[in-house]
Design a protein around this motif. Structure first.
Motif, PDB file in Angstrom:
ATOM      1  N   GLN A   1     -38.277  20.722  58.394  1.00  0.00           N
ATOM      2  CA  GLN A   1     -38.161  21.115  56.985  1.00  0.00           C
ATOM      3  C   GLN A   1     -38.097  19.931  56.032  1.00  0.00           C
ATOM      4  O   GLN A   1     -38.275  20.087  54.828  1.00  0.00           O
ATOM      5  N   ASN A   2     -37.872  18.734  56.564  1.00  0.00           N
ATOM      6  CA  ASN A   2     -37.859  17.516  55.745  1.00  0.00           C
ATOM      7  C   ASN A   2     -39.118  16.681  55.937  1.00  0.00           C
ATOM      8  O   ASN A   2     -39.151  15.511  55.562  1.00  0.00           O
ATOM      9  N   ASN A   3     -40.137  17.259  56.579  1.00  0.00           N
ATOM     10  CA  ASN A   3     -41.404  16.589  56.885  1.00  0.00           C
ATOM     11  C   ASN A   3     -41.212  15.406  57.828  1.00  0.00           C
ATOM     12  O   ASN A   3     -41.979  14.443  57.798  1.00  0.00           O
ATOM     13  N   SER A   4     -40.210  15.482  58.677  1.00  0.00           N
ATOM     14  CA  SER A   4     -40.016  14.503  59.738  1.00  0.00           C
ATOM     15  C   SER A   4     -40.631  15.058  61.009  1.00  0.00           C
ATOM     16  O   SER A   4     -40.720  16.273  61.179  1.00  0.00           O
ATOM     17  N   ILE A   5     -41.016  14.157  61.907  1.00  0.00           N
ATOM     18  CA  ILE A   5     -41.608  14.583  63.181  1.00  0.00           C
ATOM     19  C   ILE A   5     -40.493  15.079  64.107  1.00  0.00           C
ATOM     20  O   ILE A   5     -39.483  14.393  64.307  1.00  0.00           O
ATOM     21  N   LYS A   6     -40.693  16.269  64.659  1.00  0.00           N
ATOM     22  CA  LYS A   6     -39.708  16.837  65.589  1.00  0.00           C
ATOM     23  C   LYS A   6     -39.728  16.129  66.912  1.00  0.00           C
ATOM     24  O   LYS A   6     -40.709  15.631  67.353  1.00  0.00           O
TER      25      LYS A   6
END
Length: 115
Positions: free
Chosen positions: A110-115
């Motif tokens: 949701q924060n545009n970080s890679i999971k």
């Protein structure tokens, strides 16, 4: 024969900015670009999950690890901050190469970080 093939996708990124009075394009977090094998100035297709808009633009490199997904110029009219979009890149390949190609798909959080 050459075919246009799905190369990579950033699936369900959240729009963080929309800058109407800008030159144009999409600014993407460099980390997202690297993970999806997308380079600066590459043509991409944008699919807006919220409103169904589909359009092409090109990529500008944003600050690494910033989470930036910003639509610029006229494309800013096709999104709202908070919309969920899919960013798709394509490549031209010979038929034999295309048969073995494995696209890259990344799923940012949701924060545009890679999971």
């Amino acid at each position: 024969m050459q075919l246009e093939i799905f190369k990579s996708k950033i699936h369900r990124a959240k729009v963080t900015q929309a800058e109407l009075h800008y030159v144009g394009s999409i600014t993407l977090d460099e980390t997202l670009m690297e993970a999806a094998d997308i380079i600066e100035n590459e043509k991409v297709q944008i699919v807006n999950v919220n409103n169904g808009e589909r359009f092409d633009t090109y990529v500008i490199k944003g600050e690494k690890d910033s989470g930036t997904v910003c639509l610029n110029g006229p494309a800013a009219r096709k999104v709202q901050v908070g919309d969920i979009i899919i960013i798709v890149s394509y490549a031209i390949m010979e038929r034999e190469e295309a048969k073995n190609h494995q696209p890259i798909i990344i799923f940012p959080d949701q924060n545009n970080s890679i999971k």
